[in-house]
Write an enzyme that holds these catalytic residues in place. Structure first.
Site, PDB file in Angstrom:
ATOM      1  N   SER A  41      -2.775-117.212 -35.018  1.00  0.00           N
ATOM      2  CA  SER A  41      -1.312-117.242 -34.981  1.00  0.00           C
ATOM      3  C   SER A  41      -0.922-117.973 -33.701  1.00  0.00           C
ATOM      4  CB  SER A  41      -0.748-115.816 -34.997  1.00  0.00           C
ATOM      5  OG  SER A  41      -1.179-115.091 -33.870  1.00  0.00           O
ATOM      6  N   HIS A 154      -4.122-111.664 -39.265  1.00  0.00           N
ATOM      7  CA  HIS A 154      -5.471-111.251 -38.868  1.00  0.00           C
ATOM      8  C   HIS A 154      -6.152-110.349 -39.888  1.00  0.00           C
ATOM      9  CE1 HIS A 154      -4.507-111.988 -34.328  1.00  0.00           C
ATOM     10  NE2 HIS A 154      -4.577-113.093 -35.037  1.00  0.00           N
ATOM     11  N   GLU A 163      -0.485-106.635 -34.782  1.00  0.00           N
ATOM     12  CA  GLU A 163      -1.365-105.812 -33.933  1.00  0.00           C
ATOM     13  C   GLU A 163      -0.706-104.496 -33.531  1.00  0.00           C
ATOM     14  OE1 GLU A 163      -2.507-108.299 -30.608  1.00  0.00           O
ATOM     15  OE2 GLU A 163      -2.768-109.995 -31.958  1.00  0.00           O
ATOM     16  N   GLU A 204      -9.742-108.782 -35.236  1.00  0.00           N
ATOM     17  CA  GLU A 204      -9.844-108.320 -33.851  1.00  0.00           C
ATOM     18  C   GLU A 204     -10.500-106.948 -33.751  1.00  0.00           C
ATOM     19  OE1 GLU A 204      -6.153-108.895 -31.806  1.00  0.00           O
ATOM     20  OE2 GLU A 204      -6.378-111.069 -31.938  1.00  0.00           O
ATOM     21  N   ASP A 241       2.196-105.863 -31.258  1.00  0.00           N
ATOM     22  CA  ASP A 241       2.445-107.312 -31.309  1.00  0.00           C
ATOM     23  C   ASP A 241       2.721-107.682 -32.764  1.00  0.00           C
ATOM     24  OD1 ASP A 241       2.580-110.025 -31.228  1.00  0.00           O
ATOM     25  OD2 ASP A 241       0.488-110.374 -30.671  1.00  0.00           O
ATOM     26  N   GLU A 285       5.035-107.138 -27.766  1.00  0.00           N
ATOM     27  CA  GLU A 285       4.753-108.572 -27.560  1.00  0.00           C
ATOM     28  C   GLU A 285       5.330-109.376 -28.726  1.00  0.00           C
ATOM     29  OE1 GLU A 285       0.532-109.322 -26.993  1.00  0.00           O
ATOM     30  OE2 GLU A 285       0.726-111.242 -28.033  1.00  0.00           O
ATOM     31  N   ASP A 312       4.445-114.330 -25.856  1.00  0.00           N
ATOM     32  CA  ASP A 312       3.160-114.979 -26.150  1.00  0.00           C
ATOM     33  C   ASP A 312       3.447-116.367 -26.736  1.00  0.00           C
ATOM     34  OD1 ASP A 312       0.696-115.790 -27.116  1.00  0.00           O
ATOM     35  OD2 ASP A 312       0.561-114.301 -28.689  1.00  0.00           O
ATOM     36  N   LYS A 337      -3.253-116.512 -21.897  1.00  0.00           N
ATOM     37  CA  LYS A 337      -4.382-116.967 -22.721  1.00  0.00           C
ATOM     38  C   LYS A 337      -4.781-118.339 -22.198  1.00  0.00           C
ATOM     39  CE  LYS A 337      -2.987-115.096 -27.263  1.00  0.00           C
ATOM     40  NZ  LYS A 337      -2.018-115.386 -28.356  1.00  0.00           N
ATOM     41  N   HIS A 365      -7.367-111.860 -25.200  1.00  0.00           N
ATOM     42  CA  HIS A 365      -8.369-112.574 -25.993  1.00  0.00           C
ATOM     43  C   HIS A 365      -7.658-113.440 -27.034  1.00  0.00           C
ATOM     44  CE1 HIS A 365      -8.292-109.159 -29.255  1.00  0.00           C
ATOM     45  NE2 HIS A 365      -7.098-109.528 -28.864  1.00  0.00           N
ATOM     46  N   LYS A 388      -5.626-107.127 -23.431  1.00  0.00           N
ATOM     47  CA  LYS A 388      -5.961-106.740 -24.803  1.00  0.00           C
ATOM     48  C   LYS A 388      -7.156-107.561 -25.230  1.00  0.00           C
ATOM     49  CE  LYS A 388      -2.777-109.764 -27.367  1.00  0.00           C
ATOM     50  NZ  LYS A 388      -2.012-109.885 -28.598  1.00  0.00           N
TER      51      LYS A 388
HETATM   52  O1  LIG Z   1      -1.123-113.267 -31.236  1.00  0.00           O
HETATM   53  C1  LIG Z   1      -1.969-112.946 -30.387  1.00  0.00           C
HETATM   54  O2  LIG Z   1      -1.601-112.358 -29.390  1.00  0.00           O
HETATM   55  C2  LIG Z   1      -3.399-113.362 -30.526  1.00  0.00           C
HETATM   56  C3  LIG Z   1      -4.423-112.489 -29.899  1.00  0.00           C
HETATM   57  O3  LIG Z   1      -4.345-111.161 -30.259  1.00  0.00           O
HETATM   58  O4  LIG Z   1      -3.750-113.794 -31.782  1.00  0.00           O
HETATM   59  P1  LIG Z   1      -4.221-115.303 -31.984  1.00  0.00           P
HETATM   60  O5  LIG Z   1      -5.409-115.523 -31.119  1.00  0.00           O
HETATM   61  O6  LIG Z   1      -4.524-115.423 -33.460  1.00  0.00           O
HETATM   62  O7  LIG Z   1      -3.060-116.168 -31.589  1.00  0.00           O
HETATM   63 MG   LIG Z   2       0.543-112.383 -29.695  1.00  0.00          MG
END
Ligand SMILES: O=C(O)[C@@H](CO)OP(=O)(O)O
Ligand SMILES: [Mg+2]
Length: 469
Positions: A41, A154, A163, A204, A241, A285, A312, A337, A365, A388
């Site tokens: 995502s 996911h 999440e 995850e 999230d 988030e 994010d 990230k 992660h 996380k």
């Molecule tokens: O949305 C998120 O925060 C992430 C990690 O949990 O997912 P992805 O790595 O798929 O963007």
């Molecule tokens: Mg996120």
């Protein structure tokens, strides 16, 4: 210490997709490696992850081009440089790429070299990575936010929100906090099985049951916390999230995996307001989509003083986007990230800007991970206080927890544990704690007698949180 050789190759991530590994050899013969993670995502403004588009290899998802960019373009430019000159190395690569989003060489190529350089430098100086990056004050261990229930992109279930995490904060140290989290993760399996729900796991490492609603996900987790012998809100709180950019459709949010209903920004804000009142949620988030800055403004005004609001997809670890959020006064925390921006140096600049403006940093992660543990060290180095990375299973995520336990042991009595105070506005939590006891009566009915009466379970521990220095 001079870089003698840089070599990249294609390896696999936790979804079995190709990703970039970089190996750096120094003039003294020391070798260090880094592997780049990958998201599902992803934010629109993330640095570009270069994929091959060759349908005959890995259905077009190979990273041979990125590997060649490291071996043929980046390596010749960096060989001979001092590996401890991290910013020079990173900015040399940014210059070689020359695009605003690293689309020429690929953020996956550049980040692999950037992280392998840092690891290589720490080895050359005979220092653990977290100390090399963070110095003598790097001694705060984070609250692990463990993603125990997966939905959205996911998982293949009918849960829209991506999440649901537990944050075991009322622990004397990291090791104990992980134990509390894992016990709850295991209790959640029992609760789900009692309700005849699937306990297969998502990307995850959280369970991915087919639930009737997103709200039910929170209810099951609260039940699991109690079943494990802990008090929701007092010992373990909840982080969510929704990854709502994935739900964004023509100015509204589609509950695309459950009933296909649409909600306006205001309705989403009301939903979160209600959740924050009812449940011990300490962090939300991507509550709003990356294009919905107005929605973010409404959300921040509504609950920004009650809960940590993390950007994010909205901010992509990008200091320009963070500056915009600061100027507009939206959210109060940023997800960190490394591969969203593509170099260690730029990540640290973003972290610094967040700190200067009283925004929290929440290290993360990616859904496609590897055995690389850099983010564990980074979390301690920057004193982020929470991260996380997975649940209670899947080694690519457990590896980060294990690395944090090693760091804690290595620090010995210098180590502190972040605890509840690490969450922005965590003092607001007190209002919700008392109410949670009543929330799960319905769920309790169907459960096996084993440990079903929470009141009879002796509390496992009641040590108070050691304050971070
Ligand atoms: O949305 C998120 O925060 C992430 C990690 O949990 O997912 P992805 O790595 O798929 O963007
Ligand atoms: Mg996120």
């Amino acid at each position: 210490m001079e870089i003698r050789n840089i070599q990249a190759q294609e390896v696999l991530d936790s979804r079995g997709n190709p990703t970039v590994e970089v190996e750096i050899t120094l003039s003294n013969g020391q070798i260090a490696r880094a592997i780049v993670p990958s998201g599902a995502s992803t934010g629109e403004k993330e640095a570009v992850e270069l994929r091959d588009n060759d349908p005959n290899r890995y259905e077009g998802k190979g990273v041979q081009m990125a590997v060649r960019n490291v071996n043929d373009i980046i390596a010749p430019a960096l060989i001979g440089m001092d590996v401890t000159r991290q910013r020079e190395i990173d900015y040399r690569m940014i210059e070689l790429d020359g695009t605003p989003n690293k689309s020429l060489l690929g953020a996956n190529a550049i980040l692999g070299v950037s992280l392998a350089s840092a690891r290589s430098a720490s080895q050359a100086l005979n220092m653990p990575l977290f100390q090399y990056l963070g110095g003598v004050n790097a001694c705060k261990l984070p609250v692990p936010c463990m993603n125990v229930l997966n939905g959205g992109r996911h998982a293949t279930n009918r849960v829209d929100f991506q999440e649901f995490m537990i944050a075991p904060h009322n622990a004397p140290n990291f090791q104990e906090s992980i134990r509390m989290g894992v016990e709850t993760f295991h209790a959640l399996k029992k609760v789900l099985l009692d309700h005849k729900l699937n306990t297969g796991i998502g990307d995850e490492g959280g369970y991915a049951p087919d639930l009737k609603s997103n709200e039910e996900a929170v209810e099951f987790i609260l039940r699991a916390i109690e079943k494990a012998g802990y008090i929701p809100g007092e010992d373990i709180s909840i982080c969510v999230d929704p990854a709502s950019s994935e739900m964004w459709e023509n100015g509204k949010y589609r509950f695309f995996k459950s009933d296909q209903s649409l909600k306006s920004s205001d309705q989403m804000v009301r939903l979160y307001e209600d959740w924050v009142k009812k449940y011990p949620i300490v962090l939300l988030e991507d509550g709003m989509g990356e294009e919905d800055w107005e929605g973010w403004d409404t959300l921040t005004k509504a609950i920004g003083n009650k809960v940590e609001l993390v950007g994010d997809d909205l901010l992509c670890t990008n200091k320009k986007l963070l500056q915009k959020a600061i100027d507009l006064n939206v959210c109060n925390s940023i997800l960190i990230k490394l591969n969203q921006i593509g170099t260690l140096s730029e990540t640290l600049e973003t972290v610094q800007l967040a700190g200067e403006n009283n925004y929290n940093c929440f290290v993360s992660h990616r859904s496609g991970e590897t055995e690389d543990t850099t983010i564990a060290d980074l979390t301690v180095a920057i004193g982020a206080g929470h991260l996380k990375t997975g649940s209670g299973c899947r080694s690519e995520r457990i590896s980060k927890f294990n690395q944090l336990m090693r760091i804690e042991r290595l620090l010995g009595n210098q180590a502190t544990f972040a605890g509840i105070n690490t969450f922005k506005n965590s003092n607001a939590l007190k209002n919700t704690v008392q109410k949670t006891d009543k929330t799960n009566t319905e769920l309790k009915k169907n459960e096996s007698t084993e440990k079903s009466n929470v009141k009879s379970i002796p509390r496992k521990r009641r040590t108070s949180t050691k304050k971070a220095s």
